[in-house]
Scaffold this motif. Structure first.
Motif, PDB file in Angstrom:
ATOM      1  N   ILE A  55      57.903  11.820  -2.841  1.00 41.30           N
ATOM      2  CA  ILE A  55      57.456  11.924  -4.096  1.00 41.30           C
ATOM      3  C   ILE A  55      56.675  10.689  -4.506  1.00 41.30           C
ATOM      4  CG2 ILE A  55      58.247  12.321  -6.414  1.00 41.30           C
ATOM      5  CD1 ILE A  55      60.645  13.806  -5.429  1.00 41.30           C
ATOM      6  N   GLN A  56      57.096   9.230  -4.412  1.00 38.87           N
ATOM      7  CA  GLN A  56      56.761   8.350  -4.985  1.00 38.87           C
ATOM      8  C   GLN A  56      55.577   7.711  -4.004  1.00 38.87           C
ATOM      9  OE1 GLN A  56      60.140   5.744  -6.018  1.00 38.87           O
ATOM     10  NE2 GLN A  56      60.707   7.172  -7.709  1.00 38.87           N
ATOM     11  N   GLY A  57      55.740   8.003  -2.873  1.00 38.16           N
ATOM     12  CA  GLY A  57      54.537   7.202  -1.651  1.00 38.16           C
ATOM     13  C   GLY A  57      55.376   6.197  -1.246  1.00 38.16           C
ATOM     14  N   GLU A  58      54.943   5.717   0.144  1.00 34.21           N
ATOM     15  CA  GLU A  58      55.516   4.912   0.700  1.00 34.21           C
ATOM     16  C   GLU A  58      55.443   3.378   0.629  1.00 34.21           C
ATOM     17  OE1 GLU A  58      57.746   5.663   3.394  1.00 34.21           O
ATOM     18  OE2 GLU A  58      57.654   7.572   2.753  1.00 34.21           O
ATOM     19  N   SER A  59      54.471   3.219  -0.203  1.00 31.52           N
ATOM     20  CA  SER A  59      54.160   1.946  -0.700  1.00 31.52           C
ATOM     21  C   SER A  59      55.069   1.336  -1.850  1.00 31.52           C
ATOM     22  CB  SER A  59      52.867   1.678  -1.388  1.00 31.52           C
ATOM     23  OG  SER A  59      52.559   2.466  -2.523  1.00 31.52           O
ATOM     24  N   ARG A  60      56.098   1.909  -2.441  1.00 35.36           N
ATOM     25  CA  ARG A  60      56.943   1.329  -3.560  1.00 35.36           C
ATOM     26  C   ARG A  60      58.124   0.998  -2.792  1.00 35.36           C
ATOM     27  NH1 ARG A  60      57.941   4.149  -8.891  1.00 35.36           N
ATOM     28  NH2 ARG A  60      59.130   2.322  -8.529  1.00 35.36           N
ATOM     29  N   ASP A  61      58.861   0.013  -3.342  1.00 36.37           N
ATOM     30  CA  ASP A  61      60.149  -0.542  -2.778  1.00 36.37           C
ATOM     31  C   ASP A  61      61.238   0.665  -3.374  1.00 36.37           C
ATOM     32  OD1 ASP A  61      58.703  -2.753  -2.155  1.00 36.37           O
ATOM     33  OD2 ASP A  61      59.323  -3.625  -3.853  1.00 36.37           O
ATOM     34  N   LEU A  62      61.875   1.057  -2.608  1.00 34.04           N
ATOM     35  CA  LEU A  62      62.767   2.129  -2.686  1.00 34.04           C
ATOM     36  C   LEU A  62      64.387   1.760  -2.892  1.00 34.04           C
ATOM     37  CD1 LEU A  62      61.455   4.874  -0.313  1.00 34.04           C
ATOM     38  CD2 LEU A  62      60.801   4.732  -2.866  1.00 34.04           C
ATOM     39  N   ILE A  63      64.621   0.486  -2.442  1.00 33.24           N
ATOM     40  CA  ILE A  63      65.748   0.207  -2.658  1.00 33.24           C
ATOM     41  C   ILE A  63      66.141  -0.523  -4.152  1.00 33.24           C
ATOM     42  CG2 ILE A  63      65.092  -2.224  -1.638  1.00 33.24           C
ATOM     43  CD1 ILE A  63      67.976  -2.263  -0.098  1.00 33.24           C
ATOM     44  N   ASP A  64      67.211  -0.110  -4.645  1.00 30.31           N
ATOM     45  CA  ASP A  64      67.941  -0.838  -5.628  1.00 30.31           C
ATOM     46  C   ASP A  64      69.114  -1.576  -5.686  1.00 30.31           C
ATOM     47  OD1 ASP A  64      65.483   0.598  -7.028  1.00 30.31           O
ATOM     48  OD2 ASP A  64      66.672   2.407  -7.127  1.00 30.31           O
ATOM     49  N   PRO A  65      68.948  -2.807  -5.176  1.00 31.26           N
ATOM     50  CA  PRO A  65      70.412  -3.552  -4.664  1.00 31.26           C
ATOM     51  C   PRO A  65      70.874  -4.167  -5.843  1.00 31.26           C
ATOM     52  CG  PRO A  65      68.497  -4.824  -4.169  1.00 31.26           C
ATOM     53  CD  PRO A  65      67.911  -3.644  -4.736  1.00 31.26           C
ATOM     54  N   TYR A  66      72.290  -4.113  -5.692  1.00 32.11           N
ATOM     55  CA  TYR A  66      73.221  -4.899  -6.525  1.00 32.11           C
ATOM     56  C   TYR A  66      74.209  -5.588  -5.634  1.00 32.11           C
ATOM     57  CZ  TYR A  66      76.332  -1.095  -6.449  1.00 32.11           C
ATOM     58  OH  TYR A  66      77.446  -0.039  -6.199  1.00 32.11           O
ATOM     59  N   VAL A  67      74.996  -6.293  -5.969  1.00 27.84           N
ATOM     60  CA  VAL A  67      75.992  -7.267  -5.480  1.00 27.84           C
ATOM     61  C   VAL A  67      77.416  -6.489  -6.039  1.00 27.84           C
ATOM     62  CG1 VAL A  67      77.095  -9.172  -4.659  1.00 27.84           C
ATOM     63  CG2 VAL A  67      74.627  -9.117  -4.643  1.00 27.84           C
ATOM     64  N   GLU A  68      78.552  -6.212  -5.007  1.00 34.48           N
ATOM     65  CA  GLU A  68      79.811  -6.135  -5.674  1.00 34.48           C
ATOM     66  C   GLU A  68      80.679  -7.103  -4.951  1.00 34.48           C
ATOM     67  OE1 GLU A  68      81.403  -1.967  -6.260  1.00 34.48           O
ATOM     68  OE2 GLU A  68      82.248  -2.598  -4.324  1.00 34.48           O
ATOM     69  N   VAL A  69      81.462  -7.784  -5.689  1.00 36.59           N
ATOM     70  CA  VAL A  69      82.526  -8.708  -5.176  1.00 36.59           C
ATOM     71  C   VAL A  69      83.912  -8.325  -5.510  1.00 36.59           C
ATOM     72  CG1 VAL A  69      83.436 -11.272  -5.452  1.00 36.59           C
ATOM     73  CG2 VAL A  69      80.906 -10.627  -5.579  1.00 36.59           C
ATOM     74  N   THR A  70      84.666  -8.148  -4.447  1.00 36.98           N
ATOM     75  CA  THR A  70      86.052  -7.853  -4.486  1.00 36.98           C
ATOM     76  C   THR A  70      86.854  -9.036  -4.314  1.00 36.98           C
ATOM     77  OG1 THR A  70      85.647  -5.692  -3.995  1.00 36.98           O
ATOM     78  CG2 THR A  70      87.730  -6.084  -3.653  1.00 36.98           C
ATOM     79  N   PHE A  71      87.841  -9.490  -5.399  1.00 36.86           N
ATOM     80  CA  PHE A  71      88.725 -10.474  -5.276  1.00 36.86           C
ATOM     81  C   PHE A  71      90.121  -9.857  -5.677  1.00 36.86           C
ATOM     82  CE2 PHE A  71      90.149 -14.541  -6.932  1.00 36.86           C
ATOM     83  CZ  PHE A  71      90.670 -14.968  -5.794  1.00 36.86           C
ATOM     84  N   CYS A  72      91.259 -10.198  -4.982  1.00 37.13           N
ATOM     85  CA  CYS A  72      92.433  -9.993  -5.405  1.00 37.13           C
ATOM     86  C   CYS A  72      92.575  -8.661  -6.027  1.00 37.13           C
ATOM     87  CB  CYS A  72      93.055 -11.128  -6.289  1.00 37.13           C
ATOM     88  SG  CYS A  72      93.269 -12.578  -5.619  1.00 37.13           S
ATOM     89  N   GLY A  73      92.148  -7.573  -5.364  1.00 35.45           N
ATOM     90  CA  GLY A  73      92.104  -6.275  -6.121  1.00 35.45           C
ATOM     91  C   GLY A  73      91.029  -5.818  -7.140  1.00 35.45           C
ATOM     92  N   GLN A  74      90.303  -6.931  -7.625  1.00 38.67           N
ATOM     93  CA  GLN A  74      89.371  -6.852  -8.654  1.00 38.67           C
ATOM     94  C   GLN A  74      87.990  -6.546  -8.172  1.00 38.67           C
ATOM     95  OE1 GLN A  74      90.224  -9.519 -11.987  1.00 38.67           O
ATOM     96  NE2 GLN A  74      91.904 -10.033 -10.778  1.00 38.67           N
ATOM     97  N   LYS A  75      87.090  -5.807  -8.845  1.00 44.47           N
ATOM     98  CA  LYS A  75      85.847  -5.785  -8.342  1.00 44.47           C
ATOM     99  C   LYS A  75      84.770  -6.174  -9.710  1.00 44.47           C
ATOM    100  CE  LYS A  75      86.211  -2.205  -4.943  1.00 44.47           C
ATOM    101  NZ  LYS A  75      85.833  -0.965  -4.456  1.00 44.47           N
ATOM    102  N   ARG A  76      83.710  -6.648  -9.121  1.00 43.49           N
ATOM    103  CA  ARG A  76      82.685  -7.080 -10.457  1.00 43.49           C
ATOM    104  C   ARG A  76      81.537  -7.092  -9.846  1.00 43.49           C
ATOM    105  NH1 ARG A  76      86.949  -7.390 -12.376  1.00 43.49           N
ATOM    106  NH2 ARG A  76      87.839  -9.186 -13.703  1.00 43.49           N
TER     107      ARG A  76
END
Length: 133
Positions: A55-76
């Motif tokens: 739909i958008q064309g191959e020239s666009r960045d298609l990845i939308d990254p974020y970082v998830e950290v898990t520590f002692c059963g908690q996630k941020r």
């Protein structure tokens, strides 16, 4: 060797495990600073990403990254970047007992598409980066 037992102090900490002989444990704040990610794929590999690419064309960045950290059963998580050259410079805070009963931290880079696909995972061993003494 330590002997472990459960010692509920209040409803919020009723599932914690305490060392035998320790009557009091201190809560501490653990901070993880997330700076940036390198070498991320330029395009999403999931089905939704392929449809977006058509739909958008191959020239666009298609990845939308974020970082998830898990520590002692908690996630941020960090905010979502709209580029494969992600720069967050964000600090994630956890409140946990000191010393922490978890020895590893899981750090994942994920794509904020419909399936939140995992792009990469790393485990950080706390004993290797902390002072034992």
């Amino acid at each position: 060797m330590y002997e472990f037992y459960s010692k509920p102090l209040n409803p919020e900490t009723s599932n914690y495990i305490y060392l035998a002989g320790i009557t009091e444990q201190t809560m501490a704040r653990y901070y993880f600073r997330i700076f940036s990610a390198e070498g991320l794929p330029k395009m999403s590999t999931d089905t939704v990403g392929k449809i977006k690419g058509i739909i958008q064309g191959e020239s666009r960045d298609l990845i939308d990254p974020y970082v998830e950290v898990t520590f002692c059963g908690q996630k941020r998580r960090t905010t979502t970047e709209k580029s494969y050259e992600a720069k967050w410079n964000e600090m994630l805070q956890f409140t946990e007992l000191f010393p922490a009963l978890s020895r590893r931290v899981q750090i994942q880079v994920r794509d904020d598409g419909m399936q939140n696909a995992v792009i990469g995972t790393h485990f950080l061993d706390l004993p290797k980066i902390s002072n034992s003494g």
